[in-house]
Design a protein around this motif. Structure first.
Motif, short mmCIF file in Angstrom:
data_model
loop_
_atom_site.label_atom_id
_atom_site.label_comp_id
_atom_site.label_asym_id
_atom_site.label_seq_id
_atom_site.Cartn_x
_atom_site.Cartn_y
_atom_site.Cartn_z
N LYS A 73 0.83 -1.20 0.00
CA LYS A 73 0.00 0.00 0.00
C LYS A 73 0.88 1.26 0.00
O LYS A 73 0.63 2.22 -0.75
CB LYS A 73 -0.92 -0.02 1.22
N THR B 276 -1.67 1.03 -3.63
CA THR B 276 -2.80 0.11 -3.60
C THR B 276 -2.38 -1.18 -2.91
O THR B 276 -1.18 -1.50 -2.83
CB THR B 276 -3.30 -0.25 -5.01
N SER B 277 -3.37 -1.93 -2.43
CA SER B 277 -3.11 -3.24 -1.86
C SER B 277 -4.33 -4.11 -2.11
O SER B 277 -5.46 -3.64 -2.00
CB SER B 277 -2.84 -3.15 -0.36
#
Lengths: 420, 105
Positions: free
Chosen positions: A392, A397-398
């Motif tokens: 992240k 993002t994750s």
């Protein structure tokens, strides 16, 4: 009077055996000179106040210069950390010198520097130098020493009274000027011939040794690559430069961009992606070449973390202790934080974010490890995973599940369901 | 047009009869040709062909499909479609004839 660091040190003897007697003597002198250079970075204030007068609990550190950005950012956050405020007092020096100092209780006698709190100096940023201060009379043995190569790479052995902890991983790359859009990868064998033989190696297009921008023999960037391609640091062909910034300049301003090639820490490359291109690297026995990241343009360091990109070293943090436990509680707090472990009391900031911000990979995001410089990889499961948080922070993002307190599987940490 | 289903067994039997004499030899030939290729696509350590290897393309290196437990398996583990890998076969003028590296000068 000759400065003690300019004398032949025990380090030169160790390195002499490792690298050849004549070269070891030269390297010993170089380490002494480097010590003086390092001292000068924080020793500019002749009338510096005593370091012991800095506020609160103090932790003295002797670190490699590549880790200075992390230490500055962490030092600021720790000084402002209401649950457990700690003042970092530090000096930069070569990795092998730092190992030797903590192993032999060698006190640091010249000026050091400390990171001020926001209340003390609201305008201070990690881009600024630390505040110079004088160590106690007789000098100060560091509470924490840092090396960016394995202890064995310096041909040294730690005594049983020193606890060794692996901190964030530092990856290294081979980079070319942005104008070179032809070359995408280099193999172990090519690198062996390019840097071990120079022009005589016959590896196109890297035949001009003046266009091979490398580092001096004490730099972790060169040492790590040297072990990975099995070309001893002293035997490298190319233009030896003291600073990473000089490698960037050499590459980005090269009059022959198609022939230029340089070695850099990955965080330095990341900061100069607009000027440089990274080469994928195929290690010995590997089928394909891989970038440190999933692709040339991504920033996830996936291939470093899972073993497909092999040129990296763990940063090593050393402190007095026994049975794996560091004796000084403040030093243990700092080391555990750098290693990506939970600490008590929980800090008022996110240590992983500082590590990622410094361009290195927290140990808790790694899935491979190794036991020697350039050595074989093996699977690794960190005690407390931070892969979700890392992805992240590094990419924005994750794909991990978010959480507040508990998870169906795994452990809720930092807002993500981590593997463990 | 598709034949009525009740005629298919008879037709198949006729076809089988006509081709029975050559089937075994064709199969034997096919097996002889395919077996080495099939073996090349597998390995005793769980490796598999990379999916982008076409029928007429050079045999692509194998990747390790299982859970890696050692260095060789880790560096050659199969990767997802989002990971860029580069197959480079460089010219190495000084490489020894047996494929080993010469000592440094």
């Amino acid at each position: 009077m000759q400065h003690p660091w300019a004398m032949r040190s025990p380090v030169s003897s160790y390195l002499g055996r490792a690298l050849g007697r004549s070269f070891g003597r030269s390297l010993g002198r170089a380490l002494g000179a480097l010590g003086l250079v390092a001292l000068s970075s924080v020793a500019t204030a002749a009338l510096a106040a005593p370091c012991e007068d800095a506020p609160g609990t103090k932790v003295y550190m002797q670190v490699g210069d590549t880790q200075e950005p992390l230490i500055k950012a962490l030092g600021r956050a720790l000084r402002d950390n209401a649950p457990n405020p700690i003042t970092i007092v530090y000096v930069t020096s070569g990795s092998c010198t730092n190992i030797d100092a903590i192993s032999k209780d060698t006190p640091f006698t010249a000026n050091m520097g400390y990171i001020p709190s926001t209340a003390e100096d609201p305008a201070w940023t990690p881009a600024m130098p630390p505040i110079a201060c004088q160590p106690p009379t007789g000098g100060k043995v560091p509470d924490i020493a840092n090396s960016n190569v394995f202890v064995s790479a310096c041909n040294l052995t730690l005594p049983a009274t020193i606890v060794e902890t692996h901190g964030p991983v530092q990856a290294y790359v081979l980079a070319v000027p942005e104008a070179n859009t032809t070359d995408k990868a280099i193999t172990f064998e090519e690198a062996y011939f390019v840097f071990g033989f120079g022009a005589a190696g016959g590896i196109q297009p890297w035949l001009d040794e003046a266009q091979l921008f490398i580092r001096t023999v004490t730099k972790s960037t060169l040492l790590s690559w040297a072990f990975n391609i099995t070309v001893p640091a002293a035997k490298w062909k190319g233009t030896r430069l003291d600073k990473s910034s000089e490698v960037v300049t050499g590459l980005s301003t090269s009059a022959s961009p198609g022939k230029a090639l340089g070695i850099l820490g990955v965080e330095v490359y990341d900061a100069n992606r607009d000027k440089l291109n990274v080469l994928a690297y195929r290690a010995k026995g590997q089928q394909y070449a891989y970038y440190p990241d999933s692709t040339a343009s991504s920033t996830d360091k996936k291939n470093v973390r899972d073993g497909h990109y092999t040129v990296w070293s763990p940063t090593i943090y050393m402190a007095k202790g026994s049975g794996g436990a560091v004796t000084n509680p403040a030093a243990a707090y700092v080391i555990n934080m750098i290693a990506g472990r939970s600490v008590t009391p929980a800090p008022a900031f996110n240590p992983v974010a500082l590590i990622v911000g410094a361009g290195i990979i927290p140990d808790c995001a790694m899935r491979v490890t190794r036991d020697a410089e350039g050595g074989l990889l093996r699977p690794y499961a960190p005690p407390e995973s931070c892969t979700c948080a890392y992805e992240k922070l590094a990419t924005g993002t994750s794909s991990c599940q978010t959480c507040t307190t508990t998870c169906a599987t795994g452990t809720c940490r930092g807002g993500f369901c981590e593997e463990r | 047009m598709t034949k009525p289903s009740h005629e298919q067994p008879r037709a198949l039997m006729r076809l089988a009869s006509i081709t029975s004499s050559i089937t075994s030899s064709v199969l034997a030939l096919a097996l002889a040709v395919m077996a080495p290729l099939a073996l090349a696509g597998c390995s005793d350590d769980g490796g598999k062909q990379e999916p982008d290897a076409g029928a007429d393309a050079p045999v692509a290196p194998k990747c390790f499909e299982g859970t890696p437990t050692n260095h060789e398996q880790l560096i050659n583990a199969c990767v997802g479609a989002g990971v860029e890998k580069i197959d480079k076969r460089p010219v190495l003028p000084l490489l020894n004839s047996d494929g080993t590296l010469p000592p440094l000068p």
